[in-house]
Scaffold this motif. Sequence first.
Motif, short mmCIF file in Angstrom:
data_model
loop_
_atom_site.label_atom_id
_atom_site.label_comp_id
_atom_site.label_asym_id
_atom_site.label_seq_id
_atom_site.Cartn_x
_atom_site.Cartn_y
_atom_site.Cartn_z
N PRO A 116 0.79 -1.24 0.00
CA PRO A 116 0.00 0.00 0.00
C PRO A 116 0.82 1.28 0.00
CG PRO A 116 -0.99 -1.61 1.47
CD PRO A 116 0.30 -2.20 1.01
N ARG A 117 1.89 1.35 0.79
CA ARG A 117 2.67 2.59 0.86
C ARG A 117 3.39 2.89 -0.45
NH1 ARG A 117 2.87 0.74 6.11
NH2 ARG A 117 2.43 2.32 7.73
N HIS A 118 3.57 1.87 -1.30
CA HIS A 118 4.24 2.11 -2.57
C HIS A 118 3.31 2.74 -3.60
CE1 HIS A 118 7.26 -1.34 -1.52
NE2 HIS A 118 7.36 -0.30 -0.72
N ALA A 119 2.01 2.74 -3.33
CA ALA A 119 1.04 3.32 -4.26
C ALA A 119 0.69 4.75 -3.91
CB ALA A 119 -0.23 2.46 -4.29
N VAL A 120 1.35 5.32 -2.93
CA VAL A 120 1.13 6.73 -2.57
C VAL A 120 2.46 7.47 -2.62
CG1 VAL A 120 -0.87 6.18 -1.13
CG2 VAL A 120 1.39 6.33 -0.08
N VAL A 121 2.37 8.78 -2.83
CA VAL A 121 3.56 9.62 -2.95
C VAL A 121 3.47 10.73 -1.91
CG1 VAL A 121 4.91 11.11 -4.46
CG2 VAL A 121 3.69 9.15 -5.43
N ALA A 122 4.42 10.76 -0.99
CA ALA A 122 4.41 11.76 0.09
C ALA A 122 4.63 13.15 -0.48
CB ALA A 122 5.49 11.42 1.11
N LEU A 123 3.72 14.08 -0.18
CA LEU A 123 3.81 15.43 -0.72
C LEU A 123 5.05 16.16 -0.19
CD1 LEU A 123 0.05 16.55 -0.48
CD2 LEU A 123 1.26 15.58 -2.45
N ARG A 124 5.27 16.10 1.12
CA ARG A 124 6.37 16.86 1.73
C ARG A 124 7.74 16.35 1.28
NH1 ARG A 124 4.30 20.04 5.91
NH2 ARG A 124 2.19 19.45 6.54
N LYS A 125 7.82 15.06 0.95
CA LYS A 125 9.12 14.51 0.55
C LYS A 125 9.56 15.02 -0.81
CE LYS A 125 11.65 10.17 -0.01
NZ LYS A 125 11.64 8.71 0.19
N HIS A 126 8.59 15.23 -1.70
CA HIS A 126 8.95 15.56 -3.08
C HIS A 126 8.67 17.00 -3.48
CE1 HIS A 126 9.92 11.39 -3.88
NE2 HIS A 126 8.80 11.05 -3.31
N LEU A 127 7.87 17.72 -2.71
CA LEU A 127 7.63 19.14 -2.99
C LEU A 127 8.51 19.95 -2.04
CD1 LEU A 127 3.74 19.11 -3.45
CD2 LEU A 127 5.53 19.01 -5.22
N LYS A 128 9.75 20.13 -2.42
CA LYS A 128 10.75 20.72 -1.54
C LYS A 128 10.54 22.22 -1.32
CE LYS A 128 13.15 16.83 -1.32
NZ LYS A 128 13.24 16.04 -0.08
N LYS A 129 10.03 22.92 -2.33
CA LYS A 129 9.90 24.38 -2.24
C LYS A 129 8.46 24.82 -1.99
CE LYS A 129 13.53 24.77 -5.75
NZ LYS A 129 13.85 25.29 -7.11
N THR A 130 7.56 23.88 -1.86
CA THR A 130 6.14 24.18 -1.71
C THR A 130 5.72 24.06 -0.26
OG1 THR A 130 5.69 23.37 -3.94
CG2 THR A 130 3.81 23.52 -2.45
N ARG A 131 4.89 24.97 0.19
CA ARG A 131 4.30 24.86 1.53
C ARG A 131 3.13 23.89 1.46
NH1 ARG A 131 0.19 29.14 3.60
NH2 ARG A 131 -0.33 28.38 5.69
N VAL A 132 3.21 22.83 2.24
CA VAL A 132 2.17 21.79 2.25
C VAL A 132 1.35 21.94 3.52
CG1 VAL A 132 1.70 19.32 2.26
CG2 VAL A 132 3.55 20.22 0.85
#
Length: 468
Positions: free
Chosen positions: A56-72
């Motif tokens: 299951p965890r492989h089918a989701v993408v963590a926003l904070r891990k990959h959006l380095k310059k974006t405020r999440v």
Amino acid sequence: MPKILIVGGGYAGFYTALKLEKWLRHGEAEVTVVDPLPYMTYQPFLPEVAAGSIEPRHAVVALRKHLKKTRVVTAKVTNISHATKTATITPAVGEPWEETYDQIVVTAGSVSRTFPIPGVADEAIGLKSIEEAIDIRDRVLANFEKASNLPAGPERDRLLTVVVVGGGFAGIETFGELRSLASSLLKSYPSISMDDTHFHLIEAMGRIMPEVSLPTSHWVLKNLAQRGAEVHLDTQLKSAVGGVIELSTGESFESDLIIWTAGVMANPVLRDTDLPTEERGRLRVQPDLRVINDDGIVADAWGAGDVSAVPDLTGKGVGGFCVPNAQHAVRQGKVMAKNIVAVMRGESPAEYRHDNLGAVAGLGLGYGAFQSGKIAITGLPAWAMHRGYHGLAIPMWERKIRVFGNWAFNLVLGRDNVGISARETPRAYFEAFASRPRAAAAPAPEASSTLPTPDKAPDAPVYANPAQ
């Protein structure tokens, strides 16, 4: 610094933010993504997650891990007032606040669309989230465990009956993957045979998978029938009260697992906004993804993905609009990011156009169907094409590597068929054996002033009850 607010962190929202990070100059704009979940879900993988083929965890993408310059921001957007350029942000814990913006991007996606069929809201489960996929998998595995201890009878049949409502791509893929999972479980449960398991798919139309040709859909029906799965065409679900399935054909049977995949609708967040919507509740946008109303372009407002009615310039879309799927949402997010940057710099935005090259579906291990124009491929080659395409399509290389690695391990070690149904009540085991403080002894009642005082020494204890 101009503020860009992205409502929704799904395909379109994630890719918009990702590409804005790439194309915006340093200090050119501040980007904020608001979503109730801290990750985006790659929904084409949900059937395989439900079948245990993907972690299951492989089918989701963590926003904070990959959006380095974006405020999440992990919260809900509960109101949008574009007239004042403010949005109400409501977190799970804490007080709501007003967020101001200069440009808004609405990519809130879609939710399951249901009808007021008795029992559906109480008994069924959708397949739009990773949590639903995990629960479906655990339910199938737990039901096999329970059924293996029961004699033949109604309760056993109920546990081993799976119902899927909806014969589109999502429904057929879910149906085929779960049939594959159930078949793989039989060798571990000698007391359960193939004939003991019952799989029913209910479709109101006279065919399945309208994205493929009729001959290809007939091959899928034949393949499912050979694997012990029954498809009810031209059939409607009339009731599911108490897990009792009643069909428009008069058939009736019981099921402990009812999965609803019969359509989606725009996220209801648009009901609390002054942005223009069309009759189906979707955001009105033009081909360059700018929001429009009857008077023309609504300045500083953008929309894409399932929540928006994006015109399909190829002429192949249903009703003239792009169908709500991952292919369009990902590509629209990329185009929208370019257009936002272009408009900010005084340049002209580009129109979104994508000519679909084909459709591919996975129907369980080793089974698949592919259609591109008049070219149709079925069976193992189509299944390999399905895995190859979606394995490369999931965002970020670290996720691609995890998914392909998962498949490689399964090829060698087999499918992981362990269910963890107790995750829903994780403290139950601890609570059952945890020591608790003993209840304090009740205080002795006070002496009654009406009782005579016994003839005792001055410092002897006096009891209210002479028998003490």
